[in-house]
Write an enzyme that holds these catalytic residues in place. Structure first.
Site, short mmCIF file in Angstrom:
data_model
loop_
_atom_site.label_atom_id
_atom_site.label_comp_id
_atom_site.label_asym_id
_atom_site.label_seq_id
_atom_site.Cartn_x
_atom_site.Cartn_y
_atom_site.Cartn_z
N GLU A 114 0.81 -1.21 0.00
CA GLU A 114 0.00 0.00 0.00
C GLU A 114 0.85 1.27 0.00
O GLU A 114 0.60 2.20 -0.77
CB GLU A 114 -0.92 0.02 1.23
CG GLU A 114 -2.10 -0.94 1.16
CD GLU A 114 -3.23 -0.42 0.29
OE1 GLU A 114 -3.12 0.71 -0.24
OE2 GLU A 114 -4.23 -1.14 0.13
N SER A 115 1.83 1.33 0.88
CA SER A 115 2.53 2.61 1.09
C SER A 115 4.05 2.50 1.12
O SER A 115 4.73 3.52 1.23
CB SER A 115 2.08 3.22 2.41
OG SER A 115 2.44 2.36 3.51
#
Length: 211
Positions: free
Chosen positions: A83-84
């Site tokens: 995700e990040s």
């Protein structure tokens, strides 16, 4: 007399062979149990984990999120990395923020009053949302592994899309998302006593401020 002696000796030979056989079997059983016990002891001693490469400061929060969602901690770490890449200040084109990439709208539902860019709050929300997805999507899955993949797909594309297609939606982004998390969970974040040295320790990256 000779025949009588043979008839007496034969049972003795049989009994001796029988006892010897069972001594070997019993020894094998005990040895096997000992090896199993040693293996279990070694696993405890070596500290089997799937978080060797996860940032140390969020491992406890990952454990709590795992307990709530039923998803292995290594899968949660793999999802956050996907995700990040552990960057607190990253934002997507859709406005998603934080380690677990919630939009402000979804954060209102799952953030429980926390701060969207706080790593611990973000992981808490990740656990809350995955627990909801587990309950909602469970009827579509035939196994735990399939259910976890559906939960990941629901996290990315929305649970409605998973329900509509009765499986992982045919969206390239979502399919690659699930594949990448599964790959990380079976390599960098797999349960092991001997972490693969090809990977490096993940670090949480915070945005630079001009204080």
């Amino acid at each position: 007399m000779v025949e009588e002696k043979k008839s007496v000796r034969a049972p003795k030979k049989f009994m001796a062979g029988f006892l010897a056989h069972w001594q070997i079997v019993a020894s094998a059983v005990l040895l096997g149990a000992g090896v199993t016990g040693l293996a279990a002891t070694y696993e405890d001693y070596c500290g089997m984990t799937d978080l060797a490469y996860a940032p140390a400061e969020v491992r406890d929060e990952l454990q709590r999120a795992s307990e709530e969602s039923g998803v292995r901690t290594g899968v949660l770490a793999s999802q956050l990395e996907t995700e990040s890449h552990w960057r607190v200040g990253v934002a997507s084109h859709a406005g998603a923020q934080g380690l677990a990439q919630f939009t402000p709208e979804t954060w209102e539902m799952w953030g429980q009053g926390g701060k969207i860019t706080d790593p611990e709050d973000s992981i808490k929300a990740q656990g809350h949302y995955l627990a909801y997805l587990r309950e909602r999507l469970a009827p579509l899955a035939d196994s735990e592994d399939e259910l976890v993949d559906l939960m990941l797909a629901g996290y990315n594309a929305g649970p409605g899309a998973v329900e509509h297609y009765k499986g992982i939606p045919p969206y390239g982004e979502t399919q690659e998302y699930v594949k990448k998390i599964d790959a990380l969970a079976s390599s960098k974040y797999k349960v092991t006593c001997d972490p693969d040295p090809q990977f490096s320790q993940a670090q949480i990256s915070y945005p630079v401020t001009n204080d």
